[in-house]
Design an enzyme around this catalytic site. Sequence first.
Site, PDB file in Angstrom:
ATOM      1  N   GLY A  29      43.745  30.664  46.757  1.00 18.64           N
ATOM      2  CA  GLY A  29      42.481  31.359  46.485  1.00 18.64           C
ATOM      3  C   GLY A  29      42.437  31.945  45.075  1.00 18.64           C
ATOM      4  O   GLY A  29      43.415  31.893  44.328  1.00 18.64           O
ATOM      5  N   ASP A  30      41.281  32.525  44.763  1.00 18.43           N
ATOM      6  CA  ASP A  30      41.063  33.031  43.397  1.00 18.43           C
ATOM      7  C   ASP A  30      42.035  34.129  42.994  1.00 18.43           C
ATOM      8  O   ASP A  30      42.599  34.114  41.908  1.00 18.43           O
ATOM      9  CB  ASP A  30      39.639  33.578  43.274  1.00 18.43           C
ATOM     10  CG  ASP A  30      38.643  32.445  43.089  1.00 18.43           C
ATOM     11  OD1 ASP A  30      39.095  31.332  42.749  1.00 18.43           O
ATOM     12  OD2 ASP A  30      37.437  32.692  43.299  1.00 18.43           O
ATOM     13  N   LEU A  31      42.205  35.101  43.875  1.00 16.77           N
ATOM     14  CA  LEU A  31      43.064  36.241  43.535  1.00 16.77           C
ATOM     15  C   LEU A  31      44.502  35.777  43.334  1.00 16.77           C
ATOM     16  O   LEU A  31      45.188  36.212  42.403  1.00 16.77           O
ATOM     17  CB  LEU A  31      42.998  37.288  44.661  1.00 16.77           C
ATOM     18  CG  LEU A  31      43.681  38.605  44.355  1.00 16.77           C
ATOM     19  CD1 LEU A  31      42.935  39.354  43.260  1.00 16.77           C
ATOM     20  CD2 LEU A  31      43.774  39.476  45.611  1.00 16.77           C
ATOM     21  N   LYS A  49      45.479  32.777  42.434  1.00 15.47           N
ATOM     22  CA  LYS A  49      45.542  32.017  41.181  1.00 15.47           C
ATOM     23  C   LYS A  49      45.583  32.935  39.984  1.00 15.47           C
ATOM     24  O   LYS A  49      46.336  32.728  39.041  1.00 15.47           O
ATOM     25  CB  LYS A  49      44.276  31.161  41.043  1.00 15.47           C
ATOM     26  CG  LYS A  49      44.345  29.833  41.755  1.00 15.47           C
ATOM     27  CD  LYS A  49      43.106  29.024  41.363  1.00 15.47           C
ATOM     28  CE  LYS A  49      42.763  28.068  42.486  1.00 15.47           C
ATOM     29  NZ  LYS A  49      41.399  27.564  42.426  1.00 15.47           N
ATOM     30  N   LYS A  80      41.243  45.003  49.998  1.00 16.04           N
ATOM     31  CA  LYS A  80      39.940  45.519  50.401  1.00 16.04           C
ATOM     32  C   LYS A  80      38.962  44.349  50.529  1.00 16.04           C
ATOM     33  O   LYS A  80      39.220  43.294  49.969  1.00 16.04           O
ATOM     34  CB  LYS A  80      39.456  46.570  49.407  1.00 16.04           C
ATOM     35  CG  LYS A  80      39.038  45.980  48.062  1.00 16.04           C
ATOM     36  CD  LYS A  80      38.209  46.967  47.260  1.00 16.04           C
ATOM     37  CE  LYS A  80      37.652  46.249  46.049  1.00 16.04           C
ATOM     38  NZ  LYS A  80      36.640  46.887  45.309  1.00 16.04           N
ATOM     39  N   LYS A 122      47.101  50.225  37.931  1.00 13.72           N
ATOM     40  CA  LYS A 122      46.760  50.274  36.499  1.00 13.72           C
ATOM     41  C   LYS A 122      47.705  51.278  35.841  1.00 13.72           C
ATOM     42  O   LYS A 122      47.864  52.395  36.336  1.00 13.72           O
ATOM     43  CB  LYS A 122      45.303  50.734  36.327  1.00 13.72           C
ATOM     44  CG  LYS A 122      44.293  49.806  36.980  1.00 13.72           C
ATOM     45  CD  LYS A 122      43.781  48.808  35.979  1.00 13.72           C
ATOM     46  CE  LYS A 122      42.708  47.929  36.579  1.00 13.72           C
ATOM     47  NZ  LYS A 122      42.381  46.791  35.712  1.00 13.72           N
ATOM     48  N   HIS A 180      38.442  52.898  44.142  1.00 14.14           N
ATOM     49  CA  HIS A 180      39.120  53.058  42.850  1.00 14.14           C
ATOM     50  C   HIS A 180      38.920  54.441  42.233  1.00 14.14           C
ATOM     51  O   HIS A 180      39.868  55.125  41.868  1.00 14.14           O
ATOM     52  CB  HIS A 180      38.613  52.033  41.840  1.00 14.14           C
ATOM     53  CG  HIS A 180      38.684  50.614  42.327  1.00 14.14           C
ATOM     54  ND1 HIS A 180      39.665  50.184  43.177  1.00 14.14           N
ATOM     55  CD2 HIS A 180      37.910  49.540  42.063  1.00 14.14           C
ATOM     56  CE1 HIS A 180      39.486  48.891  43.421  1.00 14.14           C
ATOM     57  NE2 HIS A 180      38.419  48.477  42.761  1.00 14.14           N
ATOM     58  N   ARG A 212      38.863  61.267  32.300  1.00 11.23           N
ATOM     59  CA  ARG A 212      38.846  62.202  31.173  1.00 11.23           C
ATOM     60  C   ARG A 212      38.739  63.633  31.681  1.00 11.23           C
ATOM     61  O   ARG A 212      37.847  63.951  32.468  1.00 11.23           O
ATOM     62  CB  ARG A 212      37.643  61.867  30.294  1.00 11.23           C
ATOM     63  CG  ARG A 212      37.421  62.795  29.146  1.00 11.23           C
ATOM     64  CD  ARG A 212      36.098  62.449  28.491  1.00 11.23           C
ATOM     65  NE  ARG A 212      35.859  63.255  27.315  1.00 11.23           N
ATOM     66  CZ  ARG A 212      34.653  63.659  26.911  1.00 11.23           C
ATOM     67  NH1 ARG A 212      33.573  63.294  27.573  1.00 11.23           N
ATOM     68  NH2 ARG A 212      34.521  64.400  25.846  1.00 11.23           N
TER      69      ARG A 212
END
Length: 790
Positions: free
Chosen positions: A35-37, A39, A174, A208, A267, A370
């Site tokens: 699948g895309d993720l 790949k 998710k 991240k 997120h 911030r």
Amino acid sequence: MLRRVLCTMLLVGALPSLAEGSQGHISVVLLGATGDLAKKYLWQGLFQLYIDQVSSGHSFTFHGAALTDLELGQKLMFDVLKKLSCPPDESPNRCAVLKDQFLKLSQYHQLKTAENYTALNREIGILLHQEGLKEAGRIFYFSVPPFAYTEIARHINSSCRPPPGAWLRVVLEKPFGHDLESAQQMAAELTSFFREEEMYRVDHYLGKQAVAHILPFRDQNCQFLDPIWNRHHVERVEVVLKETVDAKGRTSFYEQYGVIRDVLQNHLTEALMFLTMELPGNLSKAEEVLQCKLQALQSLRGLEKQSVVLGQYQAYASHVQEELQKGQNYVSTTPTFAGVLVHSDSLRWEGVPFLLTSGKALDERVGYVRVLFKNRAYCTQSEALRDAGHSQCKPKQIVFYIGHGVLNTPAVLVSRNLFRPIMPKSNWREVVGQPDLHIFGQPLSDYYVYSPVKERDAYSVLISNIYHGRKDFFITTENLLASWAFWTPLLNSISHQAPRLYPGGVENQHYLDFEMVSGELAFTVAEPVELLNPSGPMPSDYKTIQSKFRKSPLVSAWSEVLISQLASDVEKTASRAVARSGQFHLALSGGSSPVALFQRLARHHYDFPWRHTHLWLVDERCVPLTDPESNFFSLHNHLLQNIRVPYFNVHPMPVHLHQRLCVEEDGGTELYAKEIVALVANASFDLVLLGVGTDGHTASLFPHSENGLEGAQAVVLTESPVKPHQRMSLSLPLINKAQQVFVLVMGKGKHDITTQISRVGREPRKWPISGVSPSSGQLVWYVDYEALLG
Ligand SMILES: *[C@@H]1O[C@H](CO)[C@@H](O)[C@H](O)[C@H]1NC(C)=O
Ligand SMILES: *[C@@H]1O[C@H](CO)[C@@H](O)[C@H](O)[C@H]1NC(C)=O
Ligand SMILES: *[C@@H]1O[C@H](CO)[C@@H](O)[C@H](O)[C@H]1NC(C)=O
Ligand SMILES: *[C@@H]1O[C@H](CO)[C@@H](O)[C@H](O)[C@H]1NC(C)=O
């Protein structure tokens, strides 16, 4: 098949690193391997894991799986694997060798039927047996749509669990539901297959680098942050994810979710929690981190419609019409842009605005968290001198720069007039130069700037954390449900709200700027007329109707206008009473209708004479005052905690005496009656606020009640037909002594009773509300259009 792979492996020599498996073997199964993720990120992340852990003492095999049959699946998967790239910090030679090994350790499986899962389990067992390896654990990465979860989970639980002594980790992507209810349902299903410690729900934002460093940063810099990380010093916090792309090609997902479910609920909320949670005693203890985070989530104040501004990219509707084959008349209210004002009720953060914002088709791609500090200095020097140094008059901020934007790298920035941060040298390096770059209105040279020594993709970080069992980088069931519990009421209340249309890109200009106005959010500029939906007059265009109801004055309007009218009338009554007697005695009802009034009073009526106001209860349920069913609890939540009323002016009903609830011998009713007589002149309240039930009850005086409809008793115990049955209530004769009585009736559900009581005479036994008729005071009805007109 396994034999063939093993043979090839044996031909090229020993299995590349299985020999190293003295710590045991780890099998990684990637479901949705083509699948895309997978790949884009997951295979690369697994390769990175292999590079990093090849000499960890664990041996690995990687099993890609999908529904596709063996031949085609294998080809598709290896097409992806061949393109894996070497990380820039890796020597090309070593990487080439490792990549070769990685390919040999990887295998494709068709996983479609129960037999296929059993076969996989058997193959893993045979391989380990042949190699004489002990199994350390298995990772199943679900990179599949959520509707496939249950089936796969059942198969894994029934036939792919590792033997005792080895761990199982299942990784879930998710969406984890659509609202609280669906998330609960999904969680309940998964819980029947996996234990909580086995589940790793991914929010890739937690991988991240800038986000993942928030807690370590707070911990390592606590000597500087301890005194200032609170409401006294922080002006506001912004959590922002701006995108330039639109939802084209994804509308079948997006139309059901929208920006809040897609980005804010997960997120941005997660990033905010890292910032606001209390620091646990030991950051390496995942349970402590998760516990503190959960507490932070639970201390968020509930959101209302007014906490949010919504926008929709103008071209979005046509994308939906095209992709979902909808007609030209199809109207979508799905927001592609949202700004939300969030507050915490924790002592540390009370009053500090947290702004969460995200949108598609905006003018730049950037993400950041911030923290802007209050500036308390007055600087006497001229601006020219001030700008030269790192004056205390310049803005003070700490920014966790997630990526893209002008910096185009993850970074941590700290204003130089704050402190020089302590950063782990092995992972973060100081960035100097680029003097022309400005960020948040200041030259880059005004900040200490650090960026990662090695830039790592979020998925690589997370896959490494799965391997290390760092559950604090993932979303627990409790955490997930708490987040949905926070967002779902807002999502429900805005589901039909028309978002402001915006043209997209730089043309958005100021259309999407918003500001905080008395605790609410509003766009700063009026909606451009040509973009307005020509869907007829908006409700707020109607003024209130004034006429008569049951021979008393009637105020009617759409609910919001009605509430604001009622709030000003309450304030006027209060000011008059205080001017006359120095005091205002207000008796308030429970139920849901007055909640909007309480909130309105707390947020907009800053002149309200709370200092001279006594608050009484019209009725109470026989539950402890801290029970969410308690009227006093609701009053506390929606009003008391937001206003400054002296404690001794607050008079909850004494339903809880001698550690029991509403027992007649305890004399709670007499106690309350005495208190009223002692404090309220002539036992005549200045204002009593009542509601009406669908059966015609008011206060807690129900049809055919034995108590309270007549007689001398001022306060009575009554029985409600619905739970909790036992109630305490002011009696009708006491209510009728009041100077003013306002009756608030709202919602479609009240239409029938409203019609009914408009026609009947005074029959309090049938309809207690019909007995409300102040002997020398005034009665006013506040009925919204839905209740009045249906
Ligand atoms: C998966 O199971 C089905 C039915 O049990 C079987 O026909 C198929 O060959 C299996 N696939 C593989 C690759 O073994
Ligand atoms: C999970 O597996 C265990 C052990 O085989 C079994 O007892 C349990 O019923 C399974 N759970 C579900 C929901 O099938
Ligand atoms: C923090 O917890 C980790 C893991 O449990 C432990 O190894 C470490 O010693 C603890 N550190 C302190 C300062 O207690
Ligand atoms: C109390 O009632 C008496 C008799 O009805 C009246 O004269 C007096 O003005 C009332 N006092 C107040 C404060 O309303």
